[in-house]
Design a protein around this motif. Structure first.
Motif, short mmCIF file in Angstrom:
data_model
loop_
_atom_site.label_atom_id
_atom_site.label_comp_id
_atom_site.label_asym_id
_atom_site.label_seq_id
_atom_site.Cartn_x
_atom_site.Cartn_y
_atom_site.Cartn_z
N GLY A 35 79.08 160.61 39.12
CA GLY A 35 79.97 159.48 39.30
C GLY A 35 79.33 158.15 39.06
N ALA A 36 78.18 158.12 38.36
CA ALA A 36 77.50 156.85 38.11
C ALA A 36 77.26 156.66 36.63
CB ALA A 36 76.17 156.79 38.84
N GLY A 83 85.27 154.97 46.23
CA GLY A 83 84.43 155.15 47.41
C GLY A 83 82.96 154.90 47.16
N GLY A 84 82.53 154.89 45.90
CA GLY A 84 81.15 154.58 45.56
C GLY A 84 80.26 155.80 45.41
N THR A 85 79.00 155.54 45.05
CA THR A 85 78.03 156.61 44.84
C THR A 85 76.61 156.09 45.07
OG1 THR A 85 77.42 158.39 43.31
CG2 THR A 85 77.70 156.21 42.35
N CYS A 86 75.72 157.00 45.38
CA CYS A 86 74.30 156.68 45.55
C CYS A 86 73.59 156.89 44.21
CB CYS A 86 73.68 157.60 46.60
SG CYS A 86 71.91 157.29 46.87
N VAL A 87 72.80 155.92 43.80
CA VAL A 87 72.04 156.01 42.56
C VAL A 87 70.56 155.93 42.90
CG1 VAL A 87 71.56 154.93 40.33
CG2 VAL A 87 73.89 154.95 41.22
N SER A 88 69.81 156.92 42.45
CA SER A 88 68.36 156.94 42.64
C SER A 88 67.71 156.00 41.63
CB SER A 88 67.82 158.35 42.45
OG SER A 88 66.40 158.31 42.35
#
Length: 144
Positions: A35-36, A83-88
């Motif tokens: 999702g990114a 809702g967004g997402t976490c990106v490393s």
């Protein structure tokens, strides 16, 4: 733009002071979070010096810079899911590099000390920026 396993990879060409800069997020560079969309592009020299606080050219994105004052190489992340997402940042070679950040989204973003959106958060308000992160060095970002 191509799809692979439900993750979008983008190849983008940006013109900076008459010079074309090609930036890519590819599977070889480590897959972004589901999702990114991640785009990294240098912004140095005259183009970097001309940056204004609002210079995150994409809507609904978080732009991190490897220098204070929104200068240097720009790392841009955008969520493709509600809702967004976490990106490393570590997976994309930008871990411990961010020195300033702009949030072009209508919701707060968050920077984290750890690679999995843990160990923080360092909040970045909607439609705002932090010109100097001080000694904080994020390794992941929550993109709204």
């Amino acid at each position: 733009m191509s799809m692979r396993n439900g993750v979008r990879y983008a190849l983008t060409t940006l013109a900076l002071t008459g010079t074309a800069v090609v930036a890519a997020a590819t599977p070889a560079a480590a897959a972004p979070a589901t999702g990114a969309v991640v785009i990294a592009a240098p912004a140095t020299g005259a183009a970097g010096a001309a940056r204004a606080a609002g210079d995150c050219p994409f809507s609904r994105t978080v732009c991190l810079f490897d220098q204070t004052g929104y200068q240097g190489t720009r790392f841009t992340a955008s969520s493709t899911t509600s809702g967004g997402t976490c990106v490393s940042l570590v997976s994309h070679g930008f871990g411990d590099r961010a020195r300033s950040v702009l949030n072009g989204g209508n919701s707060s973003a968050a920077l984290f000390a750890l690679d999995n959106c843990a160990g923080g958060p360092y909040q970045v308000a909607a439609n705002s920026g932090i010109a100097d992160l001080g000694t904080f060095r994020p390794n992941s970002v929550w993109v709204p």
